[in-house]
Motif scaffolding. Structure first.
Motif, PDB file in Angstrom:
ATOM      1  N   GLY A   1       5.399 -76.413 -59.427  1.00 37.92           N
ATOM      2  CA  GLY A   1       5.650 -77.815 -59.142  1.00 37.92           C
ATOM      3  C   GLY A   1       7.008 -77.994 -58.482  1.00 37.92           C
ATOM      4  O   GLY A   1       7.547 -77.075 -57.857  1.00 37.92           O
ATOM      5  N   ASN A   2       7.569 -79.174 -58.609  1.00 40.70           N
ATOM      6  CA  ASN A   2       8.830 -79.491 -57.934  1.00 40.70           C
ATOM      7  C   ASN A   2       9.747 -80.261 -58.873  1.00 40.70           C
ATOM      8  O   ASN A   2       9.653 -81.482 -58.984  1.00 40.70           O
ATOM      9  CB  ASN A   2       8.555 -80.304 -56.672  1.00 40.70           C
ATOM     10  CG  ASN A   2       9.812 -80.576 -55.874  1.00 40.70           C
ATOM     11  OD1 ASN A   2      10.903 -80.120 -56.225  1.00 40.70           O
ATOM     12  ND2 ASN A   2       9.676 -81.320 -54.791  1.00 40.70           N
ATOM     13  N   PRO A   3      10.664 -79.556 -59.557  1.00 36.57           N
ATOM     14  CA  PRO A   3      11.562 -80.260 -60.491  1.00 36.57           C
ATOM     15  C   PRO A   3      12.631 -81.081 -59.796  1.00 36.57           C
ATOM     16  O   PRO A   3      13.343 -81.849 -60.455  1.00 36.57           O
ATOM     17  CB  PRO A   3      12.195 -79.106 -61.285  1.00 36.57           C
ATOM     18  CG  PRO A   3      12.147 -77.947 -60.349  1.00 36.57           C
ATOM     19  CD  PRO A   3      10.884 -78.116 -59.547  1.00 36.57           C
ATOM     20  N   ASP A   4      12.788 -80.952 -58.472  1.00 37.85           N
ATOM     21  CA  ASP A   4      13.860 -81.644 -57.745  1.00 37.85           C
ATOM     22  C   ASP A   4      13.441 -83.008 -57.204  1.00 37.85           C
ATOM     23  O   ASP A   4      14.197 -83.625 -56.449  1.00 37.85           O
ATOM     24  CB  ASP A   4      14.340 -80.766 -56.583  1.00 37.85           C
ATOM     25  CG  ASP A   4      14.951 -79.463 -57.082  1.00 37.85           C
ATOM     26  OD1 ASP A   4      15.579 -79.486 -58.150  1.00 37.85           O
ATOM     27  OD2 ASP A   4      14.780 -78.436 -56.403  1.00 37.85           O
ATOM     28  N   LEU A   5      12.248 -83.484 -57.546  1.00 37.55           N
ATOM     29  CA  LEU A   5      11.835 -84.807 -57.090  1.00 37.55           C
ATOM     30  C   LEU A   5      12.805 -85.865 -57.603  1.00 37.55           C
ATOM     31  O   LEU A   5      13.237 -85.834 -58.758  1.00 37.55           O
ATOM     32  CB  LEU A   5      10.427 -85.128 -57.592  1.00 37.55           C
ATOM     33  CG  LEU A   5       9.265 -84.389 -56.925  1.00 37.55           C
ATOM     34  CD1 LEU A   5       7.962 -84.766 -57.600  1.00 37.55           C
ATOM     35  CD2 LEU A   5       9.195 -84.711 -55.450  1.00 37.55           C
TER      36      LEU A   5
ATOM     37  N   GLY B   1      -3.987 -71.615 -43.146  1.00 42.31           N
ATOM     38  CA  GLY B   1      -3.658 -72.396 -44.326  1.00 42.31           C
ATOM     39  C   GLY B   1      -2.525 -73.377 -44.136  1.00 42.31           C
ATOM     40  O   GLY B   1      -2.107 -74.037 -45.089  1.00 42.31           O
ATOM     41  N   LYS B   2      -2.003 -73.500 -42.906  1.00 39.83           N
ATOM     42  CA  LYS B   2      -0.877 -74.394 -42.648  1.00 39.83           C
ATOM     43  C   LYS B   2      -1.358 -75.733 -42.079  1.00 39.83           C
ATOM     44  O   LYS B   2      -2.490 -75.863 -41.625  1.00 39.83           O
ATOM     45  CB  LYS B   2       0.104 -73.728 -41.691  1.00 39.83           C
ATOM     46  CG  LYS B   2       0.709 -72.437 -42.233  1.00 39.83           C
ATOM     47  CD  LYS B   2       1.656 -71.801 -41.228  1.00 39.83           C
ATOM     48  CE  LYS B   2       2.243 -70.514 -41.787  1.00 39.83           C
ATOM     49  NZ  LYS B   2       3.155 -69.854 -40.810  1.00 39.83           N
ATOM     50  N   ALA B   3      -0.480 -76.704 -42.091  1.00 36.75           N
ATOM     51  CA  ALA B   3      -0.800 -78.032 -41.570  1.00 36.75           C
ATOM     52  C   ALA B   3      -0.615 -78.080 -40.059  1.00 36.75           C
ATOM     53  O   ALA B   3       0.153 -77.305 -39.479  1.00 36.75           O
ATOM     54  CB  ALA B   3       0.069 -79.082 -42.242  1.00 36.75           C
ATOM     55  N   LYS B   4      -1.333 -79.009 -39.411  1.00 38.60           N
ATOM     56  CA  LYS B   4      -1.224 -79.204 -37.973  1.00 38.60           C
ATOM     57  C   LYS B   4      -1.083 -80.689 -37.704  1.00 38.60           C
ATOM     58  O   LYS B   4      -1.882 -81.503 -38.185  1.00 38.60           O
ATOM     59  CB  LYS B   4      -2.440 -78.631 -37.258  1.00 38.60           C
ATOM     60  CG  LYS B   4      -2.211 -78.428 -35.773  1.00 38.60           C
ATOM     61  CD  LYS B   4      -3.110 -77.344 -35.219  1.00 38.60           C
ATOM     62  CE  LYS B   4      -2.714 -76.986 -33.801  1.00 38.60           C
ATOM     63  NZ  LYS B   4      -3.509 -75.869 -33.258  1.00 38.60           N
ATOM     64  N   SER B   5      -0.050 -81.066 -36.908  1.00 41.77           N
ATOM     65  CA  SER B   5       0.273 -82.477 -36.698  1.00 41.77           C
ATOM     66  C   SER B   5       0.113 -82.873 -35.234  1.00 41.77           C
ATOM     67  O   SER B   5       0.282 -82.049 -34.328  1.00 41.77           O
ATOM     68  CB  SER B   5       1.714 -82.766 -37.150  1.00 41.77           C
ATOM     69  OG  SER B   5       1.873 -82.523 -38.520  1.00 41.77           O
ATOM     70  N   TYR B   6      -0.178 -84.178 -35.026  1.00 41.16           N
ATOM     71  CA  TYR B   6      -0.329 -84.751 -33.691  1.00 41.16           C
ATOM     72  C   TYR B   6       0.377 -86.106 -33.685  1.00 41.16           C
ATOM     73  O   TYR B   6       0.173 -86.923 -34.595  1.00 41.16           O
ATOM     74  CB  TYR B   6      -1.812 -84.922 -33.332  1.00 41.16           C
ATOM     75  CG  TYR B   6      -2.600 -83.648 -33.441  1.00 41.16           C
ATOM     76  CD1 TYR B   6      -2.754 -82.808 -32.349  1.00 41.16           C
ATOM     77  CD2 TYR B   6      -3.162 -83.274 -34.659  1.00 41.16           C
ATOM     78  CE1 TYR B   6      -3.470 -81.624 -32.452  1.00 41.16           C
ATOM     79  CE2 TYR B   6      -3.877 -82.098 -34.774  1.00 41.16           C
ATOM     80  CZ  TYR B   6      -4.017 -81.278 -33.672  1.00 41.16           C
ATOM     81  OH  TYR B   6      -4.714 -80.099 -33.775  1.00 41.16           O
ATOM     82  N   ALA B   7       1.200 -86.322 -32.693  1.00 40.31           N
ATOM     83  CA  ALA B   7       1.954 -87.572 -32.583  1.00 40.31           C
ATOM     84  C   ALA B   7       1.231 -88.523 -31.639  1.00 40.31           C
ATOM     85  O   ALA B   7       0.759 -88.132 -30.577  1.00 40.31           O
ATOM     86  CB  ALA B   7       3.360 -87.294 -32.073  1.00 40.31           C
TER      87      ALA B   7
ATOM     88  N   GLU C   1       1.581 -72.255 -52.927  1.00 39.35           N
ATOM     89  CA  GLU C   1       2.857 -72.898 -52.615  1.00 39.35           C
ATOM     90  C   GLU C   1       3.437 -73.648 -53.813  1.00 39.35           C
ATOM     91  O   GLU C   1       4.609 -74.045 -53.787  1.00 39.35           O
ATOM     92  CB  GLU C   1       2.675 -73.851 -51.439  1.00 39.35           C
ATOM     93  CG  GLU C   1       1.953 -75.164 -51.745  1.00 39.35           C
ATOM     94  CD  GLU C   1       0.436 -75.040 -51.776  1.00 39.35           C
ATOM     95  OE1 GLU C   1      -0.251 -76.070 -51.919  1.00 39.35           O
ATOM     96  OE2 GLU C   1      -0.068 -73.909 -51.637  1.00 39.35           O
ATOM     97  N   LEU C   2       2.659 -73.852 -54.879  1.00 38.93           N
ATOM     98  CA  LEU C   2       3.163 -74.550 -56.053  1.00 38.93           C
ATOM     99  C   LEU C   2       4.140 -73.705 -56.858  1.00 38.93           C
ATOM    100  O   LEU C   2       4.920 -74.228 -57.652  1.00 38.93           O
ATOM    101  CB  LEU C   2       1.999 -74.982 -56.954  1.00 38.93           C
ATOM    102  CG  LEU C   2       1.078 -76.074 -56.401  1.00 38.93           C
ATOM    103  CD1 LEU C   2      -0.120 -76.262 -57.303  1.00 38.93           C
ATOM    104  CD2 LEU C   2       1.840 -77.392 -56.246  1.00 38.93           C
ATOM    105  N   GLY C   3       4.126 -72.385 -56.684  1.00 38.03           N
ATOM    106  CA  GLY C   3       4.984 -71.505 -57.450  1.00 38.03           C
ATOM    107  C   GLY C   3       6.414 -71.491 -56.923  1.00 38.03           C
ATOM    108  O   GLY C   3       6.659 -71.586 -55.721  1.00 38.03           O
TER     109      GLY C   3
END
Length: 831
Positions: A232-236, A605-611, A685-687
């Motif tokens: 998880g993410n303890p820095d939120l 497994g990665k994200a792909k973005s379009y503007a 990626e959660l680790g």
């Protein structure tokens, strides 16, 4: 001591040697007449390899590392047969049984432990003999052995207010080598365990009703040497100055019947006419939930079982084998039978026929073995295969009393111009009682996970077109909280888990169809859900219209196709779902008009973005999922989803961080394989980068593993809910008494005693969901605590007896913290 078996009482039973080995669940002694294990070697000791530094000035060497190499176990055996044919058949059966890889190997003198190995048959067999001795090896790439029983210890402490640790496990580990457990975190679920008993109206709305209650920033597992596995993410940030994301819809379809378009209030409707980007499609067919497993929903036995050992008929010998048991229903089972005649001592001429008759209970099957038109010469063998379906009760585990016989009939036949009559009795077999046959277990509900997908039909076939059903969610016109800034979501996150792939059925490359996920926009949408100037804000289309393994994936932004690529859609490839689980997918739109796609293992497994600045102010009004077949071609084996969530976001990208874990989810961490899954979807990626994967293990002796979790303050609330049917009444008899005579709020079995609440008579009864978020509590003048909820209702503490509780358990509620529950499971490991 070994079990004594009275062979007079148990005809045909045999005593297994102490070192007999069960390979993939079967002892060769039970499979092959005349086979017997003589000895084994290679199980006792395991040598350790050392790697050293020798080029030092010091005496001796310095150890660089140590390792245990792969293990090879040798099995010596004896095989006896009555004839060359029987010997060859027995050896063929043995070779088939040993042609497996990485299976459980359990030795009879150590039935509580197993090796994982691959048999290798390379025995030097003396030729020309029917009584031989030989050896085969079992190669164990993993040299260790494991306990058959899976250990699942209970926590000894639920919460420590001083350290903040939530659940602690004290484990007495009896293995002789470190074990790497599986760690599970089950995030708060007021419905309890997911099963068929609470499948009707639970789970589907639970996450939506809870909102952010039960959401979690991170969970951690720690041993007593300060090794940590954190996820998880303890820095939120605890507060961002903008409203939290608004969950518009959150649905799980993991339970049978969890999707029902005919149910009142179903938010995902199946419209008569939907929306699609396919060039030619027809909206038809229906949706339902189906099991999210591959293969038949039953245990199938596909091993040779001796129906009739070698037995003498007239001038011959017979043997019968059940090669497969399938077709299990509530009352029937199918048997595939092979009957072999060997050592035929006399010729059977034309005109004579042999008929095999098999009787099981009131079922009798007769099959012609030898036809009158053929001649069977002496010293030949003959085999015949056939199937029969017999009656078997749903709880029946074996078939007994099966009888088999072979009937001979002599008739006339032409020999040149003469007519002759066949004579003799060779081939006859009097009625023989057969061995007991194991059959599959019948289980009403064989799976515990489902997904929503097209029902049996996709509607009528339309040449050159896609046909199938769709499901649509529409932005609600009312009932949203004050934080909502109007109909539609200008920024949003849509997530879903899906399976979209061709499977393992016959002619899988012929399977064709399509999947679509479309987010619809327009100038505006009225209260009836009609969109003015409707267009596709963002969309995913997966299609296949040709023979082969390849399909097309197309991505759309602002109604324009932005990506068009070919992908392998086969089940084993696992790009969009596989036997290991569903593919995790998402579409996100931010305040700048950027649309980001993440589709399982596509794009590595990665994200792909379009503007697209033109859609910056466009709002999402509807979401459509479509599932289609192409023309008359077979449909995809897998085409559906098991979870979907749509969240409306507020503020900039930095303020949009959210807890990685939500209520009702399950995190599973396999520390042996270093894998992390969330609701069955791989999420490495959660680790945390600094996780102590190698050091975090169970060692011989006493181990202590503690757990921790963290919620945001806004999520750290209490929940009040109805008691579940699986929760027994815990009354005054459950309280312990301390040394001073005071009452302790702890039940005899270690659970906290429930304090029950009922609806205050003066409180409005406006909410019947039975699940409420607590906004505060007060102590009344009567000494009873009162709980206020965000919906404006008040509940008051009450006392009751078991009889009163049992009369109407649904009237009583309990208050609890929406915190995760942890579980550890492992097998003991031995050298």
């Amino acid at each position: 001591m070994y079990e004594f078996i009275d062979t007079a009482e148990s005809a045909g039973a045999r005593v297994l040697p102490a070192e007999a080995v069960s390979i993939n669940g079967t002892f060769l002694e039970d499979l092959i007449d005349g086979y017997r294990t003589l000895y084994t070697s290679g199980r006792e000791s395991l040598g350790k390899e050392f790697s050293s530094y020798d080029d030092t000035g010091a005496d001796g060497s310095l150890t660089r590392r140590t390792r245990f190499p792969a293990r090879t176990i040798t099995v010596g055996f004896q095989l006896l047969a009555d004839s060359p044919d029987a010997f060859r058949e027995a050896f063929n059966t043995m070779n088939a049984a040993l042609n497996v890889e990485n299976v459980w190997c359990i030795f009879n003198d150590e039935p509580d432990k197993f090796f994982v190995g691959s048999p290798i048959m390379n025995a030097e067999i003396e030729p020309g003999r029917c009584a031989v001795k030989g050896e085969y090896q079992i190669y164990c790439a993993d040299p260790f052995k494991y306990s058959v029983d899976l250990q699942i210890p209970r926590p000894v402490m639920e919460e420590d207010p001083e350290t903040g640790l939530y659940q602690t496990f004290v484990i007495s580990y009896d293995g002789t080598y470190p074990a790497y457990p599986q760690y599970t975190a089950k995030f708060y679920n007021p419905d309890g365990e997911t099963d068929e008993d609470n499948a009707e109206d639970t789970q589907t709305e639970t996450a939506k009703l809870l909102g952010d209650a039960g959401a979690c920033k991170f969970v951690a597992f720690m041993d007593d040497e300060n090794h940590v596995l954190q996820f998880g993410n303890p820095d939120l940030e605890d507060s961002s100055g903008v409203p939290d994301p608004l969950t518009l819809t959150s649905r799980s379809f993991e339970k049978n019947g969890s999707y029902d378009p005919g149910k009142n209030g179903e938010e995902w409707v199946s419209p008569a006419t939907g929306t699609s980007l396919l060039s030619k499609y027809r909206q038809q067919g229906s949706l339902g939930t189906g099991p999210a497993i591959y293969g038949a929903p039953q245990t199938t036995i596909e091993k040779n079982q001796s129906l009739l050992g070698i037995t003498s008929g007239t001038d011959c010998k017979y043997k019968a084998t059940i090669t497969r048991v399938t077709g299990r229903t509530a009352s029937k089972v199918k048997l595939d039978i092979e009957v072999k005649l060997s050592s035929l001592k006399e010729t059977i001429t034309k005109g004579a026929s042999l008929t095999i008759e098999v009787t099981c209970g009131d079922t009798k099957t007769a099959k012609v073995f030898k036809k009158t038109s053929s001649t069977w010469k002496k010293k030949t063998s003959h085999t015949y295969n056939f199937s029969m379906t017999v009656n078997a009760a749903s709880d029946q585990k074996e078939l007994s009393g099966i009888k088999i016989k072979v009937v001979r009939q002599n008739g006339s036949y032409k020999s040149g111009k003469k007519t002759k009559k066949a004579s003799g009795s060779a081939g006859k077999l009097p009625s023989k009682t057969c061995n007991v046959i194991e059959i599959p277990y019948y289980v009403d509900v064989p799976v515990d996970k489902y997904y929503v997908r097209p029902s049996e039909d996709y509607g009528n076939v339309v040449a050159g077109a896609f046909t199938g059903p769709a499901m649509t969610w529409t932005y609600p016109a009312s009932g949203l909280p004050a934080t909502d800034d109007g109909i539609g979501a200008a920024t949003f996150e849509l997530t879903w888990n899906m399976l979209c792939c061709i499977g393992k059925t016959t002619n899988e490359t012929l399977q064709m169809g399509a999947f679509e996920c479309l987010v619809l926009t327009g100038d505006s949408m009225n209260a009836n859900g009609v969109i003015t100037n409707q267009n596709v804000l963002a969309g995913v289309q997966i299609s296949k219209t040709s023979v082969g393994t390849k399909g097309r994936v197309q991505l759309y932004v602002g109604g324009v196709r932005r990506e068009d690529l070919q992908v392998d859609l086969t089940w084993n490839k696992g790009l969009l779902g596989s036997k290991n689980g569903f593919a995790s997918c998402s579409i996100t739109k931010d305040t700048s008009g950027n649309v980001t796609f993440k589709l399982g293992n596509l794009f590595s497994g990665k994200a792909k973005s379009y503007a697209d600045i033109s859609i910056k102010n466009r709002r999402a009004f509807k979401v459509v999922f479509g599932f289609y077949r192409y023309a008359a071609q077979p449909a995809f084996d897998w085409n559906g989803i098991n979870r979907v969530m749509l969240k409306k976001l507020y503020g900039g990208a930095a303020a949009l961080e959210k807890e990685p874990f939500s209520a009702t989810q399950t995190l599973i961490v396999d520390s042996a394989a270093n894998t992390v899954t969330l609701d069955g979807v791989p999420r490495p990626e959660l680790g945390a980068l600094g996780n102590d994967w190698e050091q975090m293990c169970l060692r011989p002796g006493v181990n202590e593993i503690s757990t921790a979790y963290a919620q945001r303050p806004a999520s750290a609330v209490q929940v009040i809910r109805h008691c579940r049917e699986d929760e027994p009444f815990q009354g005054v008899s459950a309280y312990d008494v301390d040394d001073t005579g005071g009452s302790l709020d702890v039940a005899a079995d270690g659970r906290d005693v429930r304090i029950y609440f009922i609806l205050d008579a003066s409180s409005p009864q406006t909410d019947t969901q039975g699940l409420y978020i607590v906004s505060g509590s007060t102590d009344g003048a009567d000494g009873k605590k009162r709980i206020q909820t965000k919906t404006g209702q008040t509940f008051v503490e009450t006392t009751l007896t078991a009889d009163i509780y049992d009369a109407n358990p649904a009237a009583y509620l309990v208050v609890e913290d929406p915190v995760p529950q942890f579980e550890i499971s492992y097998r003991e490991v031995y050298l």
